[in-house]
Design an enzyme around this catalytic site. Structure first.
Site, mmCIF file in Angstrom:
data_model
loop_
_atom_site.group_PDB
_atom_site.id
_atom_site.type_symbol
_atom_site.label_atom_id
_atom_site.label_comp_id
_atom_site.label_asym_id
_atom_site.label_seq_id
_atom_site.Cartn_x
_atom_site.Cartn_y
_atom_site.Cartn_z
ATOM 1 N N ASP A 1 37.347 -32.899 -38.312
ATOM 2 C CA ASP A 1 37.986 -32.244 -38.576
ATOM 3 C C ASP A 1 39.418 -31.931 -38.632
ATOM 4 O O ASP A 1 40.170 -31.714 -38.829
ATOM 5 C CB ASP A 1 37.820 -31.055 -37.380
ATOM 6 N N GLU B 1 39.578 -41.514 -27.590
ATOM 7 C CA GLU B 1 40.749 -41.485 -28.708
ATOM 8 C C GLU B 1 41.837 -41.718 -27.423
ATOM 9 O O GLU B 1 42.155 -41.435 -27.285
ATOM 10 C CB GLU B 1 40.578 -40.407 -29.248
HETATM 11 O O1 KIV Z 1 38.410 -35.385 -36.796
HETATM 12 C C1 KIV Z 1 38.865 -36.714 -36.777
HETATM 13 O O2 KIV Z 1 39.415 -37.238 -37.917
HETATM 14 C C2 KIV Z 1 38.740 -37.902 -35.593
HETATM 15 C C3 KIV Z 1 39.294 -39.028 -35.687
HETATM 16 C C4 KIV Z 1 40.723 -39.380 -34.991
HETATM 17 C C5 KIV Z 1 38.373 -39.665 -34.764
HETATM 18 O O3 KIV Z 1 38.013 -37.389 -35.277
#
Ligand code: KIV
Length: 273
Positions: free
Chosen positions: A53, A191
């Protein structure tokens, strides 16, 4: 130019991810949001393509991931699936599509699977959403978890800084990771958390832990493809390694094109019919 030499050319499955952890083989994951990029990263040997997202930021110019809708994510994911032959394709469930209640969460996960052809969905959070995670899994849909800095909760956190530095939050994260594993998740993204905590969770769990800003002692790494390719040079968090400066390449190429058009150097006789 060649990508990574892939020894195992079979389609990556959620089961294969666990085998990779058991065999000590690191997992490489990147985001993609369109057919062309997905085909490139898959062809270069990536194991997992995440339709993140983060498309809200990098594709749509929003400052958070909150505004992106399910319909938009479905369009991005469908395009990515068409470009991928080998990698596992994971699609983020966007904000508001699984937090309201379990029934809506399952319905929206089913829509993603049916309308995109992707392999797995990813949800942010632990205990708060565990019933929904269990119900999505019960519907036969693989789920990837996401703990630590969960950008859909940015308004609750108030900042994008490192999470779980304090004891209580670290303990909750460890508990949440175990809950997600027990529920049947195939992997968890960690994260922006201290490397020591990420290493501890990775050692305690059987499923793979994929880090972004979580240090090296995890089972795999994920980055936003636009960031690692240097498409926005103003974004440089500590965890980001840039493998190219495409912003410069594009700037120079477009500048040259504009010059050639203005100078009537393009097209030449060989480029005309
Ligand atoms: O939306 C995204 O790109 C993510 C990554 C940062 C893991 O969730």
């Amino acid at each position: 130019m060649s990508g990574y030499l892939v020894e195992d050319t079979r389609k990556v499955t959620t089961h294969r991810l666990c085998e990779m952890k058991q065999q000590g083989k690191k997992i490489a994951m990147l985001t993609s949001y369109d057919f062309t990029m997905a085909r490139l990263v898959d062809g270069a040997g990536i194991d997992i393509v995440l339709v993140g997202d983060s498309a809200s930021n990098v594709m749509e110019g929003n400052t958070t991931t909150l505004p992106i809708t399910l319909d938009e994510m479905i369009v991005y994911a469908r395009s990515v699936v068409r470009g991928v032959k080998r990698a596992l394709v994971v699609c983020d469930m966007p904000f508001g599509t699984y937090q309201i209640n379990t029934t809506e969460g399952v319905r929206n996960a089913v829509r993603i699977m049916q309308e995109t052809g992707c392999d797995c969905v990813k949800l942010e959070g632990g205990e708060e959403i565990i019933e929904t995670v269990r119900s999505i899994l019960a519907a036969g849909i693989p789920v990837m978890g996401h703990l630590g800095l969960t950008p859909q909760s940015i308004n609750k956190f108030g900042t994008f800084s490192v999470r779980a530095k304090e004891e209580a939050e670290a303990r909750k994260l460890i508990r949440d990771a175990h809950l997600l594993e027990e529920a049947g998740c195939c992997a968890i993204v960690l994260e922006k958390i201290p490397a020591k905590l990420a290493a501890q969770v990775t050692a305690e769990l059987k499923i793979p832990l994929i880090g972004i800003g979580a240090g090296k002692d995890v089972d795999g790494q994920v980055l936003v493809v636009n960031d690692m390719l240097g498409m926005d040079l103003s974004f440089s968090p500590k965890f980001l390694r840039r493998y190219a400066r495409l912003a410069d390449v594009i700037h120079d190429a477009v500048g040259q094109y504009v010059t050639d058009v203005k100078n009537q150097d393009f097209p030449n006789d060989q480029e005309a019919y």
